[in-house]
Design an enzyme around this catalytic site. Structure first.
Site, PDB file in Angstrom:
ATOM      1  N   ARG A  83     -50.008   7.960  68.845  1.00  0.00           N
ATOM      2  CA  ARG A  83     -48.880   7.078  69.183  1.00  0.00           C
ATOM      3  C   ARG A  83     -47.565   7.706  68.727  1.00  0.00           C
ATOM      4  O   ARG A  83     -46.559   7.619  69.414  1.00  0.00           O
ATOM      5  CB  ARG A  83     -49.088   5.701  68.555  1.00  0.00           C
ATOM      6  CG  ARG A  83     -48.119   4.659  69.068  1.00  0.00           C
ATOM      7  CD  ARG A  83     -48.528   3.273  68.653  1.00  0.00           C
ATOM      8  NE  ARG A  83     -48.476   3.109  67.200  1.00  0.00           N
ATOM      9  CZ  ARG A  83     -48.951   2.035  66.555  1.00  0.00           C
ATOM     10  NH1 ARG A  83     -49.510   1.043  67.235  1.00  0.00           N
ATOM     11  NH2 ARG A  83     -48.880   1.954  65.251  1.00  0.00           N
ATOM     12  N   LYS A 185     -42.925   3.260  69.060  1.00  0.00           N
ATOM     13  CA  LYS A 185     -42.628   2.695  67.749  1.00  0.00           C
ATOM     14  C   LYS A 185     -41.369   3.342  67.180  1.00  0.00           C
ATOM     15  O   LYS A 185     -41.443   4.254  66.356  1.00  0.00           O
ATOM     16  CB  LYS A 185     -43.833   2.909  66.826  1.00  0.00           C
ATOM     17  CG  LYS A 185     -43.930   1.896  65.704  1.00  0.00           C
ATOM     18  CD  LYS A 185     -45.310   1.934  65.073  1.00  0.00           C
ATOM     19  CE  LYS A 185     -45.425   0.963  63.933  1.00  0.00           C
ATOM     20  NZ  LYS A 185     -45.568  -0.437  64.354  1.00  0.00           N
TER      21      LYS A 185
HETATM   22  C1  LIG Z   1     -46.434  -1.408  64.745  1.00  0.00           C
HETATM   23  C2  LIG Z   1     -46.221  -2.539  65.671  1.00  0.00           C
HETATM   24  C3  LIG Z   1     -47.251  -3.430  66.025  1.00  0.00           C
HETATM   25  C4  LIG Z   1     -48.621  -3.369  65.419  1.00  0.00           C
HETATM   26  O1  LIG Z   1     -49.299  -2.196  65.726  1.00  0.00           O
HETATM   27  P1  LIG Z   1     -50.570  -1.754  64.859  1.00  0.00           P
HETATM   28  O2  LIG Z   1     -50.915  -0.425  65.388  1.00  0.00           O
HETATM   29  O3  LIG Z   1     -51.616  -2.754  65.079  1.00  0.00           O
HETATM   30  O4  LIG Z   1     -50.099  -1.725  63.441  1.00  0.00           O
HETATM   31  C5  LIG Z   1     -46.979  -4.421  66.948  1.00  0.00           C
HETATM   32  N1  LIG Z   1     -45.753  -4.566  67.494  1.00  0.00           N
HETATM   33  C6  LIG Z   1     -44.738  -3.735  67.172  1.00  0.00           C
HETATM   34  C7  LIG Z   1     -43.422  -3.947  67.814  1.00  0.00           C
HETATM   35  C8  LIG Z   1     -44.944  -2.694  66.262  1.00  0.00           C
HETATM   36  O5  LIG Z   1     -43.932  -1.886  65.963  1.00  0.00           O
END
Ligand SMILES: *Cc1c(COP(=O)(O)O)cnc(C)c1O
Length: 342
Positions: A83, A185
């Protein structure tokens, strides 16, 4: 085994506690250096760094757990590596190689072994990898240099009260545009969510849920967690949209729902007006694992889930139990979901 740090593990909240070591690697002249573990928790970067001015940065979040027999497990770091690669590609940043990402996670966890909360404490070690654009610059363009780092901190539950139902409201703002950066992210998505979160909390809610920005009709996600809901006929439903951040926890729960609990799993649009169809709902992400949702308020209309939010629904409880059991090594998960830091 090393002696653990003197910390009241069960009293930990989701906060920062300085650990001994962090990992830092620099990208210069087209290549990454080997990286080092350092005790310095401050960065020295150029004042023109694109990360500071133009939001050219991204981050990850994952956890390490201690097993009953004292081993340390990392949950799906390969997914975080992949990711982060897609976040870097979207923002034209140098990609940190996925294999080296996993190696660096293991290295920093091992170096901070005394801060990995013990089995049964309810706490875990949170890893925060990040990659930022740095170096001499002033114009809007990709940075000449990059910095990749990972720091760690032991954490307790994200929401006070642990697995207790939370009450949410629909956000007054949008989080990410339909063809924007919602699917990666990056920090900019979070800067845009701070005010929405504050208004929700000021109004007495745990957090807000965003609707799809184009039509303002469908549930997208919570500020830092994905959304799921469960129907009376045992279907796990979660929104489908390109502007949702693909949560590793969510995809893990989808797998558990289907393969461990025999549920039907569907990714589709969830109109906010259809929330009455669901008997249970929750928010999921690494930080909170699962936050059961007791109610969602939209324009004065309150949709309640299991037990009016006084109790956690049975399916949500099972999903939580199985996921956390896999994470701390009590239960065998699908191949490759946990790797040992050794
Ligand atoms: C990090 C994040 C999540 C959760 O992702 P995980 O991989 O399950 O930790 C969900 N929504 C947003 C906007 C995020 O930045």
């Amino acid at each position: 085994m090393v002696e653990k740090a003197d910390i009241k593990w069960s009293e930990l909240r989701f906060g920062y506690l300085k650990c001994e070591y962090r990992f830092i690697s620099n990208f210069k002249n087209g290549k990454w250096d080997d990286g080092v573990l350092t005790t310095d928790d401050y960065l020295r970067i150029h004042e023109g760094s694109t990360a500071l001015h133009y939001g050219q940065q991204c981050f990850e979040g994952l956890k390490a757990y201690t097993t009953k027999d004292g081993r340390i497990l990392l949950f799906r770091p390969d997914r975080n590596a992949a990711r982060m690669k897609s976040s870097c590609e979207q923002l034209l940043m140098a990609v940190y190689p996925e294999e080296k990402f996993i190696e660096a996670c293991v290295k920093v966890v091992k170096a901070n072994e005394k801060f990995v909360p013990p089995y049964g404490s309810g706490a875990s070690l949170y890893l925060r990898p990040y990659l930022i654009g740095v170096g001499e610059n002033v114009g809007v363009r990709p940075a000449p240099e990059y910095l990749f780092g990972i720091f760690v901190t032991p954490v307790g539950p994200y929401f006070k009260g642990g697995l207790a139902p939370c009450h949410f409201t629909i956000a007054n703002y949008d989080r990410a545009a339909p063809r924007g950066t919602g699917g990666v992210k990056v920090g900019g998505n979070y800067a845009a969510s701070l005010k929405a979160h504050k208004e929700a909390v000021d109004a007495g809610f745990s957090d807000c849920i965003y609707l799809d920005p184009a039509t303002q009709t469908n549930i997208e996600e919570v500020g830092a967690a994905n959304f799921f809901a469960i129907t009376a006929d045992n279907t796990f439903v979660t929104p489908k949209s390109p502007s949702i951040l693909p949560s590793i926890t969510k995809y893990s729960l989808m797998h558990i729902a289907e393969h461990y609990l025999g549920m039907k799993v569907v990714e589709r649009e969830i109109p906010v007006t259809s929330l009455g169809e669901f008997v249970e709902a929750g928010a999921c992400g690494t930080a909170a694992v699962i936050s059961p949702i007791g109610s969602i308020t939209n324009k004065g209309h309150r949709y309640s889930f299991y037990g009016e939010g006084k109790e956690v629904g049975p399916k949500t409880k099972e999903l939580y139990r199985i996921l956390t059991s896999i994470q701390n090594g009590d239960m065998e998960g699908p191949a490759g979901w946990v790797i040992e830091a050794k």
